[in-house]
Design a protein around this motif. Structure first.
Motif, PDB file in Angstrom:
ATOM      1  N   HIS A 130       0.952  -1.168   0.040  1.00 32.59           N
ATOM      2  CA  HIS A 130       0.020   0.040   0.014  1.00 32.59           C
ATOM      3  C   HIS A 130       0.894   1.180   0.027  1.00 32.59           C
ATOM      4  O   HIS A 130       1.404   1.698   1.063  1.00 32.59           O
ATOM      5  CB  HIS A 130      -0.933  -0.029   1.434  1.00 32.59           C
ATOM      6  CG  HIS A 130      -1.712   0.979   1.205  1.00 32.59           C
ATOM      7  ND1 HIS A 130      -3.366   0.763   1.245  1.00 32.59           N
ATOM      8  CD2 HIS A 130      -1.927   2.352   1.042  1.00 32.59           C
ATOM      9  CE1 HIS A 130      -3.924   1.888   1.339  1.00 32.59           C
ATOM     10  NE2 HIS A 130      -3.044   2.936   1.200  1.00 32.59           N
ATOM     11  N   ASN A 153      -2.986   3.627  -4.689  1.00 31.45           N
ATOM     12  CA  ASN A 153      -3.933   3.106  -3.499  1.00 31.45           C
ATOM     13  C   ASN A 153      -4.862   4.126  -2.987  1.00 31.45           C
ATOM     14  O   ASN A 153      -4.821   5.244  -3.563  1.00 31.45           O
ATOM     15  CB  ASN A 153      -3.176   2.421  -2.405  1.00 31.45           C
ATOM     16  CG  ASN A 153      -2.787   0.886  -2.448  1.00 31.45           C
ATOM     17  OD1 ASN A 153      -3.850   0.298  -2.354  1.00 31.45           O
ATOM     18  ND2 ASN A 153      -1.721   0.540  -2.760  1.00 31.45           N
ATOM     19  N   CYS A 154      -5.774   3.970  -2.441  1.00 28.98           N
ATOM     20  CA  CYS A 154      -6.923   4.764  -1.900  1.00 28.98           C
ATOM     21  C   CYS A 154      -7.752   5.441  -2.831  1.00 28.98           C
ATOM     22  O   CYS A 154      -8.242   6.418  -2.484  1.00 28.98           O
ATOM     23  CB  CYS A 154      -6.059   5.647  -1.047  1.00 28.98           C
ATOM     24  SG  CYS A 154      -5.530   4.913   0.654  1.00 28.98           S
ATOM     25  N   HIS A 159       1.648   5.314  -1.982  1.00 27.66           N
ATOM     26  CA  HIS A 159       1.335   6.337  -2.606  1.00 27.66           C
ATOM     27  C   HIS A 159       2.335   7.137  -3.656  1.00 27.66           C
ATOM     28  O   HIS A 159       2.495   8.357  -3.649  1.00 27.66           O
ATOM     29  CB  HIS A 159       0.606   7.440  -1.623  1.00 27.66           C
ATOM     30  CG  HIS A 159      -0.629   6.760  -1.156  1.00 27.66           C
ATOM     31  ND1 HIS A 159      -1.845   6.772  -1.916  1.00 27.66           N
ATOM     32  CD2 HIS A 159      -0.974   6.224   0.040  1.00 27.66           C
ATOM     33  CE1 HIS A 159      -2.742   6.110  -1.199  1.00 27.66           C
ATOM     34  NE2 HIS A 159      -2.476   5.975   0.058  1.00 27.66           N
ATOM     35  N   HIS A 167      -5.464  -0.569   5.258  1.00 30.10           N
ATOM     36  CA  HIS A 167      -5.195   0.138   6.544  1.00 30.10           C
ATOM     37  C   HIS A 167      -6.300  -0.008   7.607  1.00 30.10           C
ATOM     38  O   HIS A 167      -6.922   1.030   8.086  1.00 30.10           O
ATOM     39  CB  HIS A 167      -4.567   1.529   6.530  1.00 30.10           C
ATOM     40  CG  HIS A 167      -5.416   2.520   5.491  1.00 30.10           C
ATOM     41  ND1 HIS A 167      -6.621   2.635   5.610  1.00 30.10           N
ATOM     42  CD2 HIS A 167      -4.929   3.114   4.383  1.00 30.10           C
ATOM     43  CE1 HIS A 167      -6.943   3.585   4.619  1.00 30.10           C
ATOM     44  NE2 HIS A 167      -5.931   3.899   4.129  1.00 30.10           N
ATOM     45  N   ASP A 223       1.442   2.705   3.357  1.00 31.30           N
ATOM     46  CA  ASP A 223       0.547   3.817   3.121  1.00 31.30           C
ATOM     47  C   ASP A 223       1.317   5.209   3.076  1.00 31.30           C
ATOM     48  O   ASP A 223       0.882   6.195   3.363  1.00 31.30           O
ATOM     49  CB  ASP A 223      -0.746   4.033   4.324  1.00 31.30           C
ATOM     50  CG  ASP A 223      -1.690   4.934   3.758  1.00 31.30           C
ATOM     51  OD1 ASP A 223      -1.827   5.120   2.662  1.00 31.30           O
ATOM     52  OD2 ASP A 223      -2.620   5.171   4.580  1.00 31.30           O
TER      53      ASP A 223
HETATM   54 ZN   LIG Z   1      -3.408   4.926   1.308  1.00 36.68          ZN
END
Ligand SMILES: [Zn+2]
Length: 505
Positions: free
Chosen positions: A62, A90-91, A64, A248, A377
């Motif tokens: 994960h 991601n996200c 970014h 997450h 993340d």
């Molecule tokens: Zn994320």
């Protein structure tokens, strides 16, 4: 022909979860050529790694770094902690397809670390070509972001997509996967993905499932509605058979503590995995605390300037899961809701917060679950470059050393489990067939760690600190970290999906 390198005398933790064992690892070119009993190998260069752990490079499930890697292909904060492959996109955040560039750039502000970062054109193919041309120090693969997908097909309106718009999204997604994306990610707290109905999520999941990809979910809510949000991801996964990743996982806000155990019960029987990072604070756009209506149109600054808007947000915050001093911006706690609104009114989505509000016991529950893998993340940051801005979350520097030093060191996980969650498991789930394990024929993404000194040194107060104890990092057989310093090498490969048959460079 003798091997190029022999890592001799170390403790091998191979990424499969098998017990650690004394073994030598032989590398030839970009591959692991043999695993041998101690002392049995021959090579042009023999490295004595006695007392060290030898394990696969970490596969960050994960990340970014979509844009950060273009500005900082050396990926300092990631490779110095042992990450050899990042899965970006991601996200729901991403850079393709393009649509209205200004609107998408604003929606994707979280990954847009500096306004002078280049914004790649040409869809997923163009983004992956740009990453390749940058010569990254680690391998990179991407998911396709739901935000740009919906922004380009529907715009920022708070309404369901029409059938024609849904067709456009499905076609764009299928094209993106053909161009090498590993699947889709959504971020259901972020406009405009937040406006998607469950039917839309099912329709997109069908496209991902058909391609054998993964659908990663930043859930609609990690606070009071965590369980409903997990249940939605599980429903879509079960309806479509789509391999699904809940991003997450945490229960945020004191009144929600403990809910992660029930959340994990919901995923047990479903085709669903989870990722987590070993910290008790998250990081996101400060504007994420504002309700959905304030993001409509993709113009949060303008919305807040409308008469009565601030009062309406403040009234909604009367029943909130957080306390203002638990929300940090640039390392400083916020004083009040007014303070937060002033920042969003001035900077829109371009304010990043670090938000506390989780408890250790929940983190341990998530870490120990067999379907949990590790994802930082975070970003590939260079403390001395464009990406070295103020007060990032320390996960960008210390996620994996912290896991091993703190959670293995204190007995929460075995070393073998922690390594598998950081290597073999994410590689398997995302279809990175020859990575994440130390086996004959696998890619030579290999770490040498000193368990006596391994430690994350990055903190919330002083985040730009590299960890200790990560001595050697090999990516495709080439050292990118040696003697705990970056070598400057750029041997990373762009990993593209090849449909059902896995992923190849
Ligand atoms: Zn994320």
């Amino acid at each position: 022909m003798p091997a190029d390198v022999l890592l001799s005398g170390g403790l091998l933790v191979d990424g499969t979860g098998a017990p650690a064992r004394a073994a030598d690892v032989e590398l030839t070119g970009a591959r692991i050529s043999a695993i041998l009993p101690p002392g049995a190998g021959r090579a042009a260069r023999v490295l004595d790694v006695a007392g060290r752990v030898v394990c696969p490079g970490f596969v960050d499930a994960h990340s970014h770094s979509d844009l950060a890697l273009l500005a900082n292909p050396q990926a300092h904060s990631k490779v110095r902690q042992g990450v050899t492959t990042e899965i970006v996109g991601n996200c729901g955040l991403g850079v393709t397809p393009a649509g209205d560039p200004a609107a998408i750039r604003s929606a994707a502000a979280f990954i847009d670390l500096d306004p002078s970062l280049p914004w790649p054109a040409g869809g997923t193919a163009g983004h992956l070509r740009a990453l390749e041309a940058a010569g990254p120090s680690l391998n990179v693969a991407t998911l396709t972001g739901h935000l740009p997908l919906r922004a380009s097909a529907v715009g920022f309106a708070d309404r369901p997509a029409t059938p024609a718009e849904l067709d456009v999204m499905r076609e764009e997604l299928a094209r993106s996967i053909e161009e090498g994306s590993l699947g889709l990610s959504t971020g259901l707290v972020y406009a405009p993905a937040a406006y998607a109905t469950e039917d839309e999520l099912v329709a997109l999941a069908e496209v991902v499932a058909r391609a054998g990809g993964v659908f990663a979910w930043h859930l609609r809510d990690y606070t009071d509605a965590l369980l409903e949000s997990v249940a939605q991801a599980v429903r879509v996964a079960e309806a479509t058979g789509c391999a699904t990743q809940i991003s997450h996982l945490a229960a945020v806000g004191r009144r929600n503590w403990g809910a992660v155990a029930e959340a994990l019960d919901l995923i047990d029987e479903a085709p669903v995995h989870v990722d987590v990072y070993p910290y008790l604070a998250g990081s996101a756009n400060l504007s994420q605390l504002l309700p959905g209506w304030a993001h409509e149109g993709g113009r949060v600054k303008e919305r807040l300037a409308e008469p009565g808007a601030r009062a309406r947000v403040l009234a909604g915050w009367a029943d909130r899961w957080w306390d203002w001093p638990d929300i940090l911006v640039n390392g400083r706690p916020l004083e009040s809701g007014e303070h937060a609104l002033d920042l969003v009114a001035e900077h829109g989505n371009a304010v990043t917060m670090v938000a506390f509000g989780r408890r250790e016991e929940d983190l341990l529950t998530v870490l120990r679950h067999p379907k949990t893998m590790i994802g930082s993340d975070g970003f590939a940051l260079d403390p001395d470059g464009l990406t070295g801005g103020p007060a990032p979350h320390p996960r960008s520097y210390g996620c994996y050393p912290r896991l091993l030093a703190r959670y293995v060191g204190e007995g929460a996980l075995t070393l073998e489990e922690a390594v598998r969650k950081s290597t073999g498991l994410p590689a398997e789930v995302f279809g990175l067939a020859d990575r994440g394990v130390i086996e004959q024929g696998a890619a030579a993404d290999v770490l040498v760690l000193d368990p006596a000194t391994l430690n994350d040194l990055s903190t919330f107060d002083h985040p730009h600190q590299f960890p200790s104890g990560v001595e050697l990092v090999l990516v495709n057989g080439v050292a990118v970290v040696a003697d705990a310093a970056h070598t400057g090498a750029g041997p990373g490969q762009v990993l593209r999906a090849l449909g059902q048959i896995g992923v190849s460079a």
